[in-house]
Scaffold this active site. Structure first.
Site, PDB file in Angstrom:
ATOM      1  N   GLU A 131       0.899  -1.300   0.121  1.00 48.95           N
ATOM      2  CA  GLU A 131      -0.078  -0.297  -0.234  1.00 48.95           C
ATOM      3  C   GLU A 131       0.642   1.262  -0.137  1.00 48.95           C
ATOM      4  O   GLU A 131       0.499   2.490  -0.309  1.00 48.95           O
ATOM      5  CB  GLU A 131      -0.606  -0.182   1.290  1.00 48.95           C
ATOM      6  CG  GLU A 131      -1.782  -0.553   1.020  1.00 48.95           C
ATOM      7  CD  GLU A 131      -2.915  -0.414   0.097  1.00 48.95           C
ATOM      8  OE1 GLU A 131      -2.644  -0.937  -0.826  1.00 48.95           O
ATOM      9  OE2 GLU A 131      -4.044  -0.374   0.766  1.00 48.95           O
ATOM     10  N   THR A 184      -6.526   8.890  -5.639  1.00 48.81           N
ATOM     11  CA  THR A 184      -6.493   8.278  -4.151  1.00 48.81           C
ATOM     12  C   THR A 184      -6.332   9.473  -3.711  1.00 48.81           C
ATOM     13  O   THR A 184      -6.289  10.164  -2.829  1.00 48.81           O
ATOM     14  CB  THR A 184      -5.314   7.203  -3.791  1.00 48.81           C
ATOM     15  OG1 THR A 184      -6.302   5.966  -4.082  1.00 48.81           O
ATOM     16  CG2 THR A 184      -6.062   6.725  -2.074  1.00 48.81           C
TER      17      THR A 184
END
Lengths: 311, 311
Positions: A131, A184
């Site tokens: 991530e 994001t």
């Protein structure tokens, strides 16, 4: 030569009121990874299928690649030769935890391939490294539920404290991914750094209500608690027809509906499969009314997390 | 002439992470009220015992009096004659929900006296009117648990949504009231109107963790979640020796320790009675070290709420 194929589930992070702390996994969609041992040391990505060439092929820059490399280093097996084939089976940058699913699939697969030297929960930090590569921070609200299955609370990052929550025996998720993209980092950038105490209190009430609703279980309480007064009002403007699609979901019997992760996908929860299908069709119709095509997925909340598939 | 005596429990509001949304009731201390019907219409306070003359004797300005008046008006019995004797059995302005206990005792007592025309949960708005008189806002995080017993979440005020949460079979509360006073309005005034998003996320994680810990039950999770990064750091400065007393509680085995309501009382939760007693003694000692006397109360989490007592 050993080989293993693993599926890891897509995930819905935030879940309305639980920004950065809630996430749950779904049975569909999800990514698959095939790992094959090789005599040549090092981790290589030999192929990625389904990404239209958009993901990095260099292992150290790929979410699955870096997760596996970090894991192998930790267990002192950086010498291992591994060829990776990644089957992307969901849209990228969609808010469905695509990078998390790949990272979890990778680290779960290599751990199984090596006879499970680490227990599942210990794999989380390596998936989180994936991530970090994918979106700049090692958040756990997608990798947590993708790895553990079910509904997960990230109570704390320092130290890492991830808790799996009981969910009702039947709980269905509708995911609708409109064919637009939200980055994001952009989605995070537009958030304010300060929250009013008043909204903090409202949000905490819904956080408490959602956990109590899931664990009791109490569908009405779940429904009343699926409310986000902090993040959704800001991020909804990034999704055309958000309000219309949400209203369509609620009008068709969804318990609640909000943004999945940082969007643009939206999720809705329903008591049964039939309602979840109806909700998906209505949401897609709301987007189509302004010419936006979409994909819809309906499945139960995933309970198992990643699993080994026939190879 | 009919008469009834009722006990209503003291309460701990906020419970570390749950500012304005969490509260729980204890078996000790609590207030008692005696209501006696009279031929003379109207609600009168004939005596208050234990308040050193500090509480208003005029019914419309007294927390129990106004709760009863509002209730009687609602059920169309404003003609009823009622004499009230209030037995204050806990310190005023202490953060133990003193005004809430009196209001709950009053409204519960009159409802019982009249043969229970309303179900218990419907009494909440009338008790909240008592809170409005006592501290300027009709909050529910003390009257909620005092009326329902146990641990309560006020999920929402608009509309009012109060949820009772399962708690572990054994959970003990230590209350220590240092002999100093903090005004609830002052304690609210010093709070900031804005919270960082970062702290909001940390607090939400603990809110979720505490509910999950109570319902599972999981004492370690309860303990890890009894953390307040928003209110306690600001209000602790109003309580001399707060840090020392808290540390004494934790060193002696408490699951967690924080301010009760808006203080100055502090609460600690423990797994068993023996630990809760030890924790109380250590906290009192911490205050006494700087010359502050205190009262300590140890009891189980109350499960029943108010109850009729022998008259």
């Amino acid at each position: 030569m050993n080989s293993i194929r693993v599926f890891a589930p897509a995930t819905v992070a935030n879940v309305a009121c639980g920004f950065d702390i809630f996430g749950f996994a779904v049975d569909n969609p999800g990514d698959q990874i095939v790992l094959t041992t090789s005599d040549e040391p090092g981790v290589r990505i030999t192929d990625i299928i389904g990404d239209d060439g958009r993901l990095p092929r260099e292992a150290a820059r790929n979410t699955a690649g870096i997760a596996i490399q970090t894991y192998l280093k930790h267990i002192d097996r950086a010498d291992l030769g591994l060829d990776i084939v990644l089957h992307k089976q969901m849209p990228l940058g969609s808010g469905l935890g695509s990078s998390a699913a790949s990272a979890v699939a990778g680290v779960f697969a290599v751990n199984e391939l090596l006879g499970r030297p680490l227990p599942i929960l210990k794999l989380l930090p390596f998936a989180m490294e994936g991530e970090r590569i994918a979106c700049g921070s090692a958040h756990a609200d997608n990798v947590g539920p993708s790895l553990l299955g079910g509904f997960v609370v990230v109570r704390s990052y320092n130290p890492l404290d991830v808790i799996k929550i009981e969910t009702p025996a039947t709980l269905f998720c509708t995911l609708v991914h409109p064919d637009i993209e939200v980055n994001t980092k952009d989605a995070r950038f537009i958030l304010k750094n300060e929250v009013s105490l008043k909204n903090t209190i409202i949000q905490m009430g819904n956080v408490a209500g959602l956990i109590a609703g899931l664990m009791t279980p109490d569908y009405d309480l779940i429904s009343r608690s699926l409310v986000d007064v902090i993040i959704e009002p800001v991020r909804a403007i990034l999704i055309p027809e958000f309000n219309e699609a949400k209203q369509a979901a609620l009008d068709n019997g969804a318990l609640g509906c909000s943004i999945s992760g940082s969007g643009p996908s939206m999720f809705a929860l329903s008591r049964d499969a039939q309602t979840a299908e109806k909700v998906g069709a209505a949401m897609q119709q709301a987007f189509l009314a302004v010419g936006i095509t979409s994909e819809a997925y309906v499945s139960e909340i995933n309970r198992q997390g990643p699993k080994v598939m026939p190879n």
